[in-house]
Design an enzyme around this catalytic site. Structure first.
Site, short mmCIF file in Angstrom:
data_model
loop_
_atom_site.label_atom_id
_atom_site.label_comp_id
_atom_site.label_asym_id
_atom_site.label_seq_id
_atom_site.Cartn_x
_atom_site.Cartn_y
_atom_site.Cartn_z
N LYS A 111 31.15 36.28 45.23
CA LYS A 111 31.16 37.52 46.03
C LYS A 111 31.37 37.27 47.46
CE LYS A 111 28.50 40.22 42.71
NZ LYS A 111 27.29 40.90 42.66
N LYS A 191 38.83 38.94 34.59
CA LYS A 191 37.99 39.94 33.79
C LYS A 191 38.17 41.13 34.01
CE LYS A 191 32.87 40.69 33.46
NZ LYS A 191 31.55 40.22 34.04
N LYS A 194 37.48 47.65 37.36
CA LYS A 194 38.02 48.64 37.94
C LYS A 194 38.63 48.34 39.52
CE LYS A 194 35.72 52.58 37.51
NZ LYS A 194 34.62 53.57 37.74
#
Length: 337
Positions: A111, A191, A194
């Protein structure tokens, strides 16, 4: 009956990856476990977001969860920020969590790489709050994908460290691994997400109950973009379902008969990718017809959704307060009588 806890960030309307990777399993777990499902809005603060959109995102997600089969009569459904004991316990847990343990978390590294301009302390301490989410309810099982197992192992170590330092309060939770392989997006590379724009939104099936043919057409159009076996250059070439994300979705959603049709037809070139996608579109639309109908009912009754969240939070907080009373006693913290 053992307790299951699972949380999901409020990203708004769900997509197929959310359903197959988590929510479908949650619905089944209600038959065997005491389930606690939490929309973890505090976790969402670790990323950039539009504050004006948060309430809408929470509402849309809860509507989808309920429409897909999460039953508030059998399970607790609530918003993390409505139960302040989550963050209180997280602070306690920071005192039995090693800096090195957090530094080694692969999800933090991933991240941080994707948001280099916002590598905040909340992102670093994310797994500690996650441990508090789970252990506040003394959950013994946590349904996760393989990418979250490291966080569950850390939660187990945190529970062990707390119990060793101050006395037994928390169980050592165990992961319940989903059986679905990682679901890739329409690009067939990453993966389903959205944020990457490679997802199949469940909203696509919104008209499945009222107008199935139109819904199927819309799904077919979207699936037309989906990457399949890239080694299958022409219609006459045989394909390999093991290298095709459409085949993965078939295995997750289709009947045994349709899976056999897909497997045999693809490997012998008896069917083309358009045929395969078309059959999948029909299957998906039929399966989500009930969801579409229930979702429309919930959209028309926003107060019902609010009531479910408030009632769930009240029940969750009653459990959380009992746990924190035990924690305060073990820590030797002063409390007025």
């Amino acid at each position: 009956m053992k307790t299951v806890f699972s949380g999901i960030q409020p990203t708004g309307e769900l997509h197929l990856g959310n359903y197959l990777g988590a929510v479908r399993n949650w619905v089944a777990l209600q038959e065997e476990y005491r389930c606690i499902f939490c929309v973890v809005d505090y976790h969402a603060l670790t990323q950039d977001y539009d504050a004006k959109e948060m309430a809408r995102r929470v509402t849309e997600m809860v509507i989808d969860l309920l429409a897909l089969g999460i039953d508030p009569e059998r399970s607790l459904v609530f918003l993390q920020s409505m139960v302040p004991e989550h963050t209180e316990l997280a602070w306690v847990f920071t005192n039995v969590t090693g800096f090195g343990d957090l530094e080694r978390m692969t999800q933090f590294k991933d991240k941080a790489e994707h948001q280099p301009d916002n590598v905040n302390v909340g992102l670093f301490q994310y797994p500690v709050l996650q441990a508090a989410d789970i252990l506040l309810y003394k959950a013994e099982r946590v349904p996760v994908g393989q990418d979250q197992v490291q966080h569950i192992e850390l939660a187990r170590r945190i529970a062990r460290s707390f119990n060793h330092r101050w006395g037994k309060v928390f169980p050592e939770c165990e992961p319940l691994l989903t059986q679905l392989p990682k679901l890739l997006g329409l690009d067939g590379k990453k993966k389903m997400s959205k944020s990457l724009g490679n997802h199949i939104p469940l909203a696509l099936f919104g008209g499945a109950a009222a107008d199935p043919a139109r819904a199927v057409a819309g799904v077919k159009k979207l699936l037309g973009r989906a990457v399949t076996d890239e080694k299958r250059v022409s219609r006459e070439d045989p394909g390999n379902p093991d290298d095709c994300n459409i085949a993965t979705i078939h295995r997750a959603m289709s009947s045994a008969e349709d899976i056999a049709w897909m497997q045999q037809g693809c490997t012998t070139a008896a069917i083309g990718c358009v045929d395969c996608k078309g059959r999948l579109a029909e299957t998906m639309t039929a399966q989500f017809a009930g969801y579409a109908e229930r979702r429309a009912e919930l959209v028309a009754a926003p107060q019902r959704v609010q009531d479910i969240l408030e009632q769930g939070a009240a029940k969750a907080r009653a459990i959380a307060q009992r746990t924190m009373a035990e924690v305060h006693k073990k820590l030797g913290l002063w409390r007025s009588r």
